[in-house]
Write a protein that holds these residues in place. Sequence first.
Motif, PDB file in Angstrom:
ATOM      1  N   UNK A 175       0.817  -1.222   0.000  1.00  0.00           N
ATOM      2  CA  UNK A 175       0.000   0.000   0.000  1.00  0.00           C
ATOM      3  C   UNK A 175       0.851   1.273   0.000  1.00  0.00           C
ATOM      4  N   UNK A 176       1.906   1.275  -0.844  1.00  0.00           N
ATOM      5  CA  UNK A 176       2.838   2.408  -0.852  1.00  0.00           C
ATOM      6  C   UNK A 176       2.728   3.279  -2.099  1.00  0.00           C
ATOM      7  N   UNK A 177       1.970   2.826  -3.124  1.00  0.00           N
ATOM      8  CA  UNK A 177       1.979   3.500  -4.417  1.00  0.00           C
ATOM      9  C   UNK A 177       0.592   4.050  -4.771  1.00  0.00           C
ATOM     10  N   UNK A 178       0.579   5.274  -5.267  1.00  0.00           N
ATOM     11  CA  UNK A 178      -0.680   5.854  -5.753  1.00  0.00           C
ATOM     12  C   UNK A 178      -1.076   5.291  -7.113  1.00  0.00           C
ATOM     13  N   UNK A 179      -0.089   4.861  -7.880  1.00  0.00           N
ATOM     14  CA  UNK A 179      -0.359   4.337  -9.215  1.00  0.00           C
ATOM     15  C   UNK A 179       0.722   3.339  -9.597  1.00  0.00           C
ATOM     16  N   UNK A 180       0.327   2.312 -10.339  1.00  0.00           N
ATOM     17  CA  UNK A 180       1.277   1.411 -10.994  1.00  0.00           C
ATOM     18  C   UNK A 180       1.081   1.554 -12.495  1.00  0.00           C
ATOM     19  N   UNK A 181       2.147   1.942 -13.184  1.00  0.00           N
ATOM     20  CA  UNK A 181       2.138   2.098 -14.633  1.00  0.00           C
ATOM     21  C   UNK A 181       2.715   0.853 -15.284  1.00  0.00           C
ATOM     22  N   UNK A 182       2.032   0.381 -16.322  1.00  0.00           N
ATOM     23  CA  UNK A 182       2.485  -0.762 -17.099  1.00  0.00           C
ATOM     24  C   UNK A 182       2.563  -0.312 -18.558  1.00  0.00           C
ATOM     25  N   UNK A 183       3.711   0.143 -18.977  1.00  0.00           N
ATOM     26  CA  UNK A 183       3.883   0.713 -20.308  1.00  0.00           C
ATOM     27  C   UNK A 183       4.532  -0.312 -21.230  1.00  0.00           C
ATOM     28  N   UNK A 184       3.779  -0.761 -22.206  1.00  0.00           N
ATOM     29  CA  UNK A 184       4.294  -1.627 -23.265  1.00  0.00           C
ATOM     30  C   UNK A 184       4.784  -2.966 -22.711  1.00  0.00           C
ATOM     31  N   UNK A 203      -0.638   0.812 -20.922  1.00  0.00           N
ATOM     32  CA  UNK A 203      -0.554   1.617 -22.137  1.00  0.00           C
ATOM     33  C   UNK A 203       0.351   0.930 -23.147  1.00  0.00           C
ATOM     34  N   UNK A 204      -0.057   0.989 -24.407  1.00  0.00           N
ATOM     35  CA  UNK A 204       0.740   0.424 -25.492  1.00  0.00           C
ATOM     36  C   UNK A 204       0.729   1.363 -26.693  1.00  0.00           C
ATOM     37  N   UNK A 205       1.890   1.523 -27.338  1.00  0.00           N
ATOM     38  CA  UNK A 205       1.990   2.108 -28.672  1.00  0.00           C
ATOM     39  C   UNK A 205       1.988   0.982 -29.692  1.00  0.00           C
ATOM     40  N   UNK A 206       1.267   1.187 -30.789  1.00  0.00           N
ATOM     41  CA  UNK A 206       1.284   0.225 -31.889  1.00  0.00           C
ATOM     42  C   UNK A 206       1.429   0.967 -33.208  1.00  0.00           C
ATOM     43  N   UNK A 232       1.998 -11.082 -27.336  1.00  0.00           N
ATOM     44  CA  UNK A 232       1.883  -9.815 -28.055  1.00  0.00           C
ATOM     45  C   UNK A 232       0.611  -9.085 -27.640  1.00  0.00           C
ATOM     46  N   UNK A 233       0.716  -7.793 -27.437  1.00  0.00           N
ATOM     47  CA  UNK A 233      -0.458  -6.982 -27.102  1.00  0.00           C
ATOM     48  C   UNK A 233      -1.562  -7.136 -28.140  1.00  0.00           C
ATOM     49  N   UNK A 234      -1.179  -7.118 -29.418  1.00  0.00           N
ATOM     50  CA  UNK A 234      -2.168  -7.099 -30.486  1.00  0.00           C
ATOM     51  C   UNK A 234      -3.053  -8.344 -30.494  1.00  0.00           C
ATOM     52  N   UNK A 235      -2.572  -9.444 -29.916  1.00  0.00           N
ATOM     53  CA  UNK A 235      -3.354 -10.677 -29.880  1.00  0.00           C
ATOM     54  C   UNK A 235      -4.537 -10.596 -28.918  1.00  0.00           C
ATOM     55  N   UNK A 236      -4.417  -9.736 -27.896  1.00  0.00           N
ATOM     56  CA  UNK A 236      -5.510  -9.541 -26.955  1.00  0.00           C
ATOM     57  C   UNK A 236      -5.618 -10.575 -25.853  1.00  0.00           C
TER      58      UNK A 236
END
Length: 267
Positions: free
Chosen positions: A105-114, A141-144, A169-173
Motif C-alpha cells: 500500500x505504498x503507491x498511488x499508481x502502478x504504470x504498465x507501459x508496453x 498503455x501500449x503504442x502500436x 503480443x499486445x495485439x493478440x488480446x
Amino acid sequence: MSTVPHSTASDGFQAQADAYAKARPSYPAEAIDFISSLMADRQKPQKVLDLGAGTGIMTKLLVEKCEFEVTAVEPVDNMRLKLESTAPQATSVKGTAWSIPVQDASQDMVMLAQCFHWFDDIKSLQEIHRVLKPGGLIILIWNMESRERSEWVAKLRDLYQVYDGAAPQYRMGHWKKVFDTEDAQALYTLPLQHKQFIFDVPAKRDHIWPRIMSKSYIAILDQERCDKLHQDVEAVLEDPQYKLPKSGSEEEFIYCHDTDMYWACKK
C-alpha cells in the motif's frame, strides 16, 4: 505459471537495449496529460511505480512531465542500465511483476507501459494490488504502429510479425483474459476503462529498421533470417508509391502510431 521473465523478452531486450532506447517512440502528450488528470485529486507527493520500465521511456515522462515520485522496476540488466541514465531522478530497482520490491500500500499508481502482455496472470495483478494504496490506479498503455492509417506500415507489420511465434503480443488480446476472471474482479474496478490516442511520430528513414530490431522476437533471429527481413523491409520502403525519403536522408516523415490506454482502481 512462470515467475521468471519470458525468455524472448529477457534475451531479446538484453541484446537490443541500445536499439530499444534509440528507436522506440515516447508517448503522446495528450496521454501523459490524461494520466496527470487521473491523479489530480491525490495528495502530493504522488508515488508511482513504473513496472517493467525498460529503458525508461515512460519513466522519464512520469518524472519530468507529471512530477511524480517514481520507482522504476525492471528485471533485464541492460535495460535497467539505460533507464538509470535516461531518468536518473527515478529510483531504479531490479524486480519482476511477481515480486515487486516495495512496501504494501505504498503507491498511488502502478504504470504498465508496453509490457503487461509479458506477465498477464493473476499473480501479477495480486502483487500490483498489494503495492497500491486503497483506490490506487493501475494503468496499462501500449503504442502500436498503425496499419489502419498507413499502408506501408501495414506491409512492414505483415513482414515482421510472422516471426513473433509464441511470444506474447499486445495485439493478440490474450492479456485481457485475466481481467475477466473472478479473482481479478475482486481486486479492481472492472471492466477496464479505455481511451485511444493518435500518435503520429516524426521519423527519419534510417529509424525504421532499428525500430523493428528493437522488437524482442526480431532481436533473437539468426543472422540469415534477419538479413532477409532487412532486405524485404527496405524493398517496401523503396517502393515509389509511398514517396518516402531515401536511406541516409535527414528529411522527416510521419510514422503513424496509435496509443491504447486502459485503467482501473484498486478495490
